[in-house]
Design a protein around this motif. Structure first.
Motif, PDB file in Angstrom:
ATOM      1  N   GLN A  15       0.828  -1.202   0.000  1.00  0.00           N
ATOM      2  CA  GLN A  15       0.000   0.000   0.000  1.00  0.00           C
ATOM      3  C   GLN A  15       0.868   1.261   0.000  1.00  0.00           C
ATOM      4  O   GLN A  15       0.368   2.360   0.195  1.00  0.00           O
ATOM      5  CB  GLN A  15      -0.945   0.007   1.212  1.00  0.00           C
ATOM      6  CG  GLN A  15      -2.177   0.889   1.010  1.00  0.00           C
ATOM      7  CD  GLN A  15      -3.105   0.870   2.205  1.00  0.00           C
ATOM      8  OE1 GLN A  15      -2.813   0.269   3.232  1.00  0.00           O
ATOM      9  NE2 GLN A  15      -4.258   1.526   2.086  1.00  0.00           N
ATOM     10  N   CYS A  91      -8.732 -10.397  -5.426  1.00  0.00           N
ATOM     11  CA  CYS A  91      -9.483  -9.272  -5.987  1.00  0.00           C
ATOM     12  C   CYS A  91     -10.503  -9.775  -7.013  1.00  0.00           C
ATOM     13  O   CYS A  91     -11.654  -9.320  -7.035  1.00  0.00           O
ATOM     14  CB  CYS A  91      -8.505  -8.287  -6.631  1.00  0.00           C
ATOM     15  SG  CYS A  91      -9.278  -6.782  -7.270  1.00  0.00           S
ATOM     16  N   PHE A 101     -17.168  -3.238  -2.803  1.00  0.00           N
ATOM     17  CA  PHE A 101     -16.416  -2.574  -1.728  1.00  0.00           C
ATOM     18  C   PHE A 101     -15.101  -3.303  -1.470  1.00  0.00           C
ATOM     19  O   PHE A 101     -14.026  -2.695  -1.462  1.00  0.00           O
ATOM     20  CB  PHE A 101     -17.263  -2.535  -0.447  1.00  0.00           C
ATOM     21  CG  PHE A 101     -16.501  -1.978   0.726  1.00  0.00           C
ATOM     22  CD1 PHE A 101     -16.331  -0.608   0.875  1.00  0.00           C
ATOM     23  CD2 PHE A 101     -15.948  -2.844   1.687  1.00  0.00           C
ATOM     24  CE1 PHE A 101     -15.606  -0.108   1.968  1.00  0.00           C
ATOM     25  CE2 PHE A 101     -15.244  -2.342   2.759  1.00  0.00           C
ATOM     26  CZ  PHE A 101     -15.070  -0.971   2.899  1.00  0.00           C
ATOM     27  N   ASN A 102     -15.174  -4.598  -1.256  1.00  0.00           N
ATOM     28  CA  ASN A 102     -13.954  -5.371  -0.998  1.00  0.00           C
ATOM     29  C   ASN A 102     -13.056  -5.436  -2.230  1.00  0.00           C
ATOM     30  O   ASN A 102     -11.831  -5.463  -2.121  1.00  0.00           O
ATOM     31  CB  ASN A 102     -14.311  -6.784  -0.543  1.00  0.00           C
ATOM     32  CG  ASN A 102     -14.530  -6.872   0.960  1.00  0.00           C
ATOM     33  OD1 ASN A 102     -13.746  -6.310   1.727  1.00  0.00           O
ATOM     34  ND2 ASN A 102     -15.594  -7.547   1.376  1.00  0.00           N
ATOM     35  N   ASP A 104     -12.668  -3.065  -4.481  1.00  0.00           N
ATOM     36  CA  ASP A 104     -11.947  -1.790  -4.557  1.00  0.00           C
ATOM     37  C   ASP A 104     -10.878  -1.701  -3.483  1.00  0.00           C
ATOM     38  O   ASP A 104      -9.793  -1.137  -3.711  1.00  0.00           O
ATOM     39  CB  ASP A 104     -12.925  -0.622  -4.434  1.00  0.00           C
ATOM     40  CG  ASP A 104     -13.845  -0.499  -5.656  1.00  0.00           C
ATOM     41  OD1 ASP A 104     -13.478  -1.074  -6.711  1.00  0.00           O
ATOM     42  OD2 ASP A 104     -14.904   0.130  -5.554  1.00  0.00           O
ATOM     43  N   GLU A 105     -11.162  -2.242  -2.300  1.00  0.00           N
ATOM     44  CA  GLU A 105     -10.179  -2.248  -1.227  1.00  0.00           C
ATOM     45  C   GLU A 105      -8.972  -3.111  -1.604  1.00  0.00           C
ATOM     46  O   GLU A 105      -7.819  -2.742  -1.360  1.00  0.00           O
ATOM     47  CB  GLU A 105     -10.806  -2.787   0.067  1.00  0.00           C
ATOM     48  CG  GLU A 105     -11.614  -1.783   0.850  1.00  0.00           C
ATOM     49  CD  GLU A 105     -10.752  -0.651   1.397  1.00  0.00           C
ATOM     50  OE1 GLU A 105      -9.813  -0.943   2.151  1.00  0.00           O
ATOM     51  OE2 GLU A 105     -11.015   0.516   1.042  1.00  0.00           O
ATOM     52  N   LYS A 108      -6.147  -1.793  -4.370  1.00  0.00           N
ATOM     53  CA  LYS A 108      -4.998  -0.934  -4.052  1.00  0.00           C
ATOM     54  C   LYS A 108      -3.772  -1.734  -3.631  1.00  0.00           C
ATOM     55  O   LYS A 108      -2.664  -1.198  -3.599  1.00  0.00           O
ATOM     56  CB  LYS A 108      -5.372   0.070  -2.967  1.00  0.00           C
ATOM     57  CG  LYS A 108      -5.765  -0.536  -1.638  1.00  0.00           C
ATOM     58  CD  LYS A 108      -6.311   0.545  -0.702  1.00  0.00           C
ATOM     59  CE  LYS A 108      -6.772  -0.044   0.630  1.00  0.00           C
ATOM     60  NZ  LYS A 108      -7.401   0.980   1.483  1.00  0.00           N
ATOM     61  N   TYR A 109      -3.963  -3.027  -3.340  1.00  0.00           N
ATOM     62  CA  TYR A 109      -2.813  -3.889  -3.031  1.00  0.00           C
ATOM     63  C   TYR A 109      -2.292  -4.610  -4.283  1.00  0.00           C
ATOM     64  O   TYR A 109      -1.356  -5.391  -4.195  1.00  0.00           O
ATOM     65  CB  TYR A 109      -3.197  -4.926  -1.978  1.00  0.00           C
ATOM     66  CG  TYR A 109      -3.608  -4.302  -0.665  1.00  0.00           C
ATOM     67  CD1 TYR A 109      -2.674  -3.743   0.195  1.00  0.00           C
ATOM     68  CD2 TYR A 109      -4.962  -4.256  -0.294  1.00  0.00           C
ATOM     69  CE1 TYR A 109      -3.067  -3.160   1.390  1.00  0.00           C
ATOM     70  CE2 TYR A 109      -5.365  -3.678   0.899  1.00  0.00           C
ATOM     71  CZ  TYR A 109      -4.416  -3.123   1.738  1.00  0.00           C
ATOM     72  OH  TYR A 109      -4.791  -2.539   2.918  1.00  0.00           O
ATOM     73  N   GLU A 195     -12.135 -12.399   2.994  1.00  0.00           N
ATOM     74  CA  GLU A 195     -11.654 -11.311   3.854  1.00  0.00           C
ATOM     75  C   GLU A 195     -10.596 -11.821   4.824  1.00  0.00           C
ATOM     76  O   GLU A 195      -9.580 -11.155   5.073  1.00  0.00           O
ATOM     77  CB  GLU A 195     -12.831 -10.700   4.622  1.00  0.00           C
ATOM     78  CG  GLU A 195     -13.798  -9.928   3.740  1.00  0.00           C
ATOM     79  CD  GLU A 195     -15.033  -9.462   4.514  1.00  0.00           C
ATOM     80  OE1 GLU A 195     -15.684  -8.510   4.075  1.00  0.00           O
ATOM     81  OE2 GLU A 195     -15.341 -10.083   5.573  1.00  0.00           O
ATOM     82  N   ASP A 199      -6.785 -10.543   4.926  1.00  0.00           N
ATOM     83  CA  ASP A 199      -6.228  -9.938   6.134  1.00  0.00           C
ATOM     84  C   ASP A 199      -5.002 -10.685   6.626  1.00  0.00           C
ATOM     85  O   ASP A 199      -4.037 -10.073   7.109  1.00  0.00           O
ATOM     86  CB  ASP A 199      -7.291  -9.905   7.231  1.00  0.00           C
ATOM     87  CG  ASP A 199      -8.450  -8.974   6.895  1.00  0.00           C
ATOM     88  OD1 ASP A 199      -8.276  -8.133   5.984  1.00  0.00           O
ATOM     89  OD2 ASP A 199      -9.518  -9.109   7.522  1.00  0.00           O
TER      90      ASP A 199
END
Length: 567
Positions: A15, A91, A101-102, A104-105, A108-109, A195, A199
């Motif tokens: 990130q 992704c 939502f997830n 798009d989150e 970025k990785y 998720e 994580d």
């Protein structure tokens, strides 16, 4: 050496505000299947034991650049690339389950916006691995309903050899994730697993080491390795040469020359490169243990001489190619034949010496005629010592390597004469030679013969050398032949011995099956091979038996020991 280590996580690295650039001197993506699988298993373990363990993935080493949007990857590209693939697959799974939502989150990785080009690009940039760009696009952006392989076909992308392991990485991680998702019921449960997987990856602990200059980067690269795997000597050497190469007319050529070296020493495969580097080191810098090879290279190649070393390596690889393939028209047929003899006997220990001698020829320190005279003696020694008596070459290694280095450093014929004298002192006694020579045999019926060594390749070599001796021709070219048994070898006895073998063209040999001795002799008489003609005139040829075979075997042994393979 200035470097700054700091604790970090995979999430923080992926990130950051930087692209991670894989420089040209780095290895390609070469993680083995086991490495790819180990990373997955470690992540799964960290998920299961998340309250007990904090998974540590080792250190990443980056070099800062004047362009603030890039960091050069000194060490860690295998892990970074594998994690980028894994992040991209996650992704894609969020995208497939329409969890924007997830998705798009997670995006970025995987990618970072390039302000200059106004596009989003993979966080790991590798100009040698174009496939990663297609992989990230397919996972993160494309709405392509079919498989990744179908996607590549639609883009007319042809998978190359260098893509093999990256394809395995993608398929393996995809299969593992799909297998887990298929066991779960319900949309929310599947999202929760993704998720959890995301994580766990982002929380992986690491050490981020930043270096400021190329010298520090090179030194760190030599001593730090990914996941406990030591870098091979040729990889460290490649890094050193690429790092300090000086561009000519603004262009770097080390990569192309390195690729040519690989092609020369092993026809495009990487397996013989370490052997070539070791043998090159021997004749240029002297014998070195495996862990000392790079030190000798570095000590003998100052940074301002790197370009010269690359060129010398390339020229030496051309010479090495001829040693292992023996098909260079640059040399005479006689010299190529002599080199082929060492190749046929499988004697790799001699290669540093051959490189020294061929370099002496290239420098005009010796004429080709004189070189051939010396090589004949060396070939004769190894024919007796290794081919027939089957002695180990270990006891010769130190002397051969020492003379290889001496002859390259300062060529002198008296040094070469001393080496020949050393070989002569190691020549086995005649009774030892005779005992071994008499056991070399060939037959299509090995079960009929005991206490002999059925070895077609060595028998052909002996027959070829015998024929050259009888013909005394200057071009050292013998047309291809098959082995004929004068006495039929299907009945046992001594028909498999070398004394019963002669050369014949394959077609004529096949036509002799089931023929009488009278019919065979007529063919032998017209043969282009002198050894075959000679046996047709033997007084007992029509009643050829085991006694004749043993007598001819003994006669040939004496001829080889005293005349043909005279040192």
């Amino acid at each position: 050496m200035d470097f700054t280590p700091k604790p970090s996580t995979i999430g923080e690295i992926f990130q950051s505000e930087y692209f991670f650039n894989i420089p040209k001197y780095q290895r390609k993506y070469v993680w083995r299947n086991s490495n790819i699988e180990d990373l997955w298993n470690d992540i799964q373990f960290s998920i299961r034991e998340k309250e007990k363990v904090n998974y540590f993935l080792g250190s990443f080493i980056f070099k800062s650049t004047k362009n603030n949007k890039f960091k050069i990857v000194v060490d860690g590209q295998q892990r970074l690339t594998s994690l980028l693939v894994l992040n991209s697959i996650i992704c894609k799974k969020f995208k497939d389950y329409e969890d924007n939502f997830n998705k798009d989150e997670m995006l970025k990785y995987c990618v970072l916006g390039d302000k200059d080009e106004k596009v989003q690009k993979p966080r790991v940039i590798n100009d040698e691995l174009i496939l990663i760009n297609y992989m990230v696009d397919y996972c993160c952006f494309e709405e392509f309903p079919n498989s990744f392989e179908d996607y590549l076909l639609s883009k007319e992308y042809k998978i190359c050899k260098n893509d093999k392991q990256l394809i395995y990485c993608y398929n393996y991680y995809t299969e593992q994730i799909n297998e887990k998702l298929n066991l779960l019921k319900g949309h929310k449960t599947k999202i929760k697993y993704l998720e959890q997987l995301r994580d766990s990856i982002l929380k992986i602990s690491t050490i981020e080491i930043s270096v400021e200059d190329e010298q520090s980067a090179s030194l760190v690269f030599e001593t730090i390795n990914a996941r406990g795997q030591e870098l091979e000597t040729h990889e460290i050497l490649k890094n050193y040469l690429f790092m300090y190469e000086k561009p000519i007319r603004g262009a770097y050529s080390a990569k192309n020359k390195w690729d040519s070296i690989i092609l020369n020493v092993d026809n495009g495969k990487n397996t013989s490169l370490p052997k070539f580097i070791s043998q090159y080191c021997t004749f240029v810098f002297g014998k070195a243990r495996r862990g000392e090879i790079f030190k000798k290279f570095k000590y003998g190649t100052p940074r301002d001489k790197v370009n010269e070393r690359i060129n010398h390596l390339l020229d030496s690889s051309e010479i090495y190619k001829n040693i292992i393939c023996c098909n260079d028209d640059h040399y005479s047929k006689k010299l190529n034949y002599l080199l082929s003899c060492f190749s046929e006997m499988g004697i790799s220990i001699i290669r540093p010496l051959l490189m020294s001698l061929l370099w002496a020829l290239k420098r005009n320190d010796i004429t080709e005629d004189k070189l051939c005279k010396y090589l004949v003696k060396i070939k004769n020694f190894f024919s007796i010592f290794v081919c027939i008596c089957e002695k180990k070459t270990n006891e010769l290694e130190d002397q051969i390597y020492e003379y290889s280095y001496k002859l390259n450093k300062e060529f002198a014929e008296d040094i070469l004469e001393n080496l020949i004298a050393y070989f002569e002192s190691k020549k086995p006694e005649y009774n030892v030679f005779l005992g071994n020579f008499s056991t070399f045999s060939f037959s299509k019926y090995p079960d009929k013969y005991e206490n002999v060594k059925i070895n077609k390749q060595k028998c052909k070599y002996i027959l070829k050398e015998y024929e050259l001796y009888l013909q005394q021709n200057d071009d050292f070219v013998i047309s291809s032949f098959s082995i004929e048994h004068v006495k039929d070898d299907c009945n046992g006895g001594k028909a498999c011995l070398i004394g019963n073998l002669i050369p014949l063209p394959k077609k004529k040999n096949n036509n002799l099956s089931g023929k009488s001795m009278n019919e065979k002799v007529k063919i032998y008489e017209k043969s282009c091979y002198m050894s075959t003609q000679k046996i047709s005139k033997h007084a007992s040829i029509l009643t050829w038996n085991d006694e004749n075979i043993q007598s001819r075997t003994n006669f040939m042994a004496k001829e080889f020991y005293e005349k043909i393979w005279k040192i």
